[in-house]
Design a protein around this motif. Structure first.
Motif, PDB file in Angstrom:
ATOM      1  N   SER A  46       0.832  -1.208   0.000  1.00 21.46           N
ATOM      2  CA  SER A  46       0.000   0.000   0.000  1.00 21.46           C
ATOM      3  C   SER A  46       0.861   1.251   0.000  1.00 21.46           C
ATOM      4  N   LEU A  47       1.961   1.225   0.759  1.00 26.21           N
ATOM      5  CA  LEU A  47       2.840   2.389   0.838  1.00 26.21           C
ATOM      6  C   LEU A  47       3.467   2.723  -0.516  1.00 26.21           C
ATOM      7  N   HIS A 103      20.833   4.142   1.427  1.00 25.05           N
ATOM      8  CA  HIS A 103      21.034   5.100   0.326  1.00 25.05           C
ATOM      9  C   HIS A 103      19.729   5.843   0.029  1.00 25.05           C
ATOM     10  N   PHE A 104      18.612   5.099   0.029  1.00 21.47           N
ATOM     11  CA  PHE A 104      17.294   5.691  -0.195  1.00 21.47           C
ATOM     12  C   PHE A 104      16.967   6.725   0.878  1.00 21.47           C
ATOM     13  N   LEU A 105      17.343   6.416   2.126  1.00 21.76           N
ATOM     14  CA  LEU A 105      17.073   7.329   3.244  1.00 21.76           C
ATOM     15  C   LEU A 105      17.785   8.669   3.050  1.00 21.76           C
ATOM     16  N   SER A 235       9.973   5.837   8.069  1.00 21.27           N
ATOM     17  CA  SER A 235       9.424   7.198   8.012  1.00 21.27           C
ATOM     18  C   SER A 235       9.590   7.780   6.608  1.00 21.27           C
ATOM     19  N   LYS A 236      10.711   7.458   5.959  1.00 20.87           N
ATOM     20  CA  LYS A 236      10.935   7.954   4.596  1.00 20.87           C
ATOM     21  C   LYS A 236       9.911   7.344   3.641  1.00 20.87           C
ATOM     22  N   PHE A 237       9.666   6.032   3.768  1.00 25.98           N
ATOM     23  CA  PHE A 237       8.653   5.385   2.925  1.00 25.98           C
ATOM     24  C   PHE A 237       7.279   6.034   3.142  1.00 25.98           C
ATOM     25  N   LYS A 238       6.937   6.319   4.394  1.00 27.97           N
ATOM     26  CA  LYS A 238       5.648   6.943   4.688  1.00 27.97           C
ATOM     27  C   LYS A 238       5.595   8.377   4.167  1.00 27.97           C
ATOM     28  N   ARG A 239       6.726   9.071   4.237  1.00 23.80           N
ATOM     29  CA  ARG A 239       6.762  10.446   3.728  1.00 23.80           C
ATOM     30  C   ARG A 239       6.563  10.457   2.209  1.00 23.80           C
ATOM     31  N   LYS A 244       0.565   9.031   7.454  1.00 26.67           N
ATOM     32  CA  LYS A 244       1.080   9.126   8.826  1.00 26.67           C
ATOM     33  C   LYS A 244       1.486   7.759   9.363  1.00 26.67           C
ATOM     34  N   ASP A 245       0.682   6.733   9.082  1.00 31.72           N
ATOM     35  CA  ASP A 245       0.932   5.382   9.571  1.00 31.72           C
ATOM     36  C   ASP A 245       0.937   4.392   8.417  1.00 31.72           C
TER      37      ASP A 245
END
Length: 281
Positions: A46-47, A103-105, A235-239, A244-245
């Motif tokens: 989903s993310l 690296h993604f972060l 958090s990066k994936f969610k951003r 938010k979750d």
């Protein structure tokens, strides 16, 4: 229901279910983490916005395959050499994707994830780490639930004291672009109390020899550093997904990934440390 009460109750249920399943039997342990894996797979799909059905089935097949070779029955015993080769392939693949995640972060140039990378992350950031988690409690003496429970306690200690210290004296932002509330002071506070907790756990819960306590001090440092990185990566994936979750399965806490983002990144490094210890011994 009050939000704080809701969060407390769901957190208590999660901790009870986790510890009970790990302690009760290897079957309940594998069932719980299999359910975690499948839920995390759906949340991750989903993310990153990919179809859920094929990844769900693939994760299920991988987990069942791993379970079957771990507990080979009907007179068919897999060789030690095969198991070690399998472990190295899983670990090497996971560490490669972990490096890609780091690296993604830190990559601020683009927030787009190409389709191929989405499936690479699914395999090495979600599926394989859950398989590695289920290998950690198994040592030369067989299944030891205290090992995994101790790692979870260290992760909870790190999260809690990073928050408490950061809230109390934190001034310097750790990675404001991804997680505005995390501070450098909170990070070091979390690591300090995690090391302290690891000494107590090693000495009085696991009861290992004083000369070997350094092993758990190193594990505490791994938890403090890589647990924080794992939390930032999720958090990066969610951003990127602008949510938010990762999910809503745990009221007040979010999804399975929100609860296990640290341990799925810590587990491969701890397992690598195990392999190094076995090699040098």
């Amino acid at each position: 229901m009050n939000e704080t009460l809701k969060r407390s109750l769901s957190g208590a249920v999660y901790i009870f279910l986790l510890i009970f399943s790990i302690i009760y039997s290897t079957e309940s342990f594998f069932l719980l983490f299999g359910a975690f894996l499948l839920t995390a797979t759906i949340e991750f799909c989903s993310l990153v916005k990919i179809n859920k059905i094929a990844p769900f089935l693939f994760a299920l097949v991988c987990y069942v395959f791993f379970y079957s070779i771990t507990f080979a029955t009907n007179g068919f015993l897999l060789s030690l050499k095969f198991n070690k080769t399998f472990d190295l392939i899983v670990l090497g693949s996971t560490l490669f994707v972990s490096a890609k995640c780091i690296h993604f972060l830190f990559d601020s140039k683009s927030l787009n994830i190409d389709t191929f990378s989405k499936y690479v992350y699914l395999l090495g950031y979600i599926i394989l780490p859950f398989i590695i988690i289920t290998k950690i409690p198994f040592g030369k003496a067989g299944y030891n639930p205290k090992i995994l429970i101790s790692i979870f306690i260290l992760i909870w200690t790190n999260d809690s004291f990073a928050y408490i210290v950061g809230k109390s004296i934190g001034k310097t932002k750790l990675f404001e672009r991804i997680s505005p509330k995390k501070t450098v002071e909170g990070f070091f506070g979390g690591v300090f109390f995690t090391v302290l907790a690891s000494y107590i756990i090693a000495r009085y819960y696991i009861q290992i020899a004083e000369s070997n306590i350094y092993i758990w001090i190193i594990i505490a440092l791994i938890v403090g550093v890589f647990g924080t990185i794992g939390d930032l990566i999720e958090s990066k994936f969610k951003r990127v997904a602008e949510v938010k979750d990762s999910g809503k399965i745990m009221p007040g806490h979010g999804g399975v990934l929100d609860r296990l983002d640290s341990v799925i990144f810590v587990a491969p490094i701890v397992f690598l440390f195990y392999q190094i210890l076995n090699y040098v011994s």
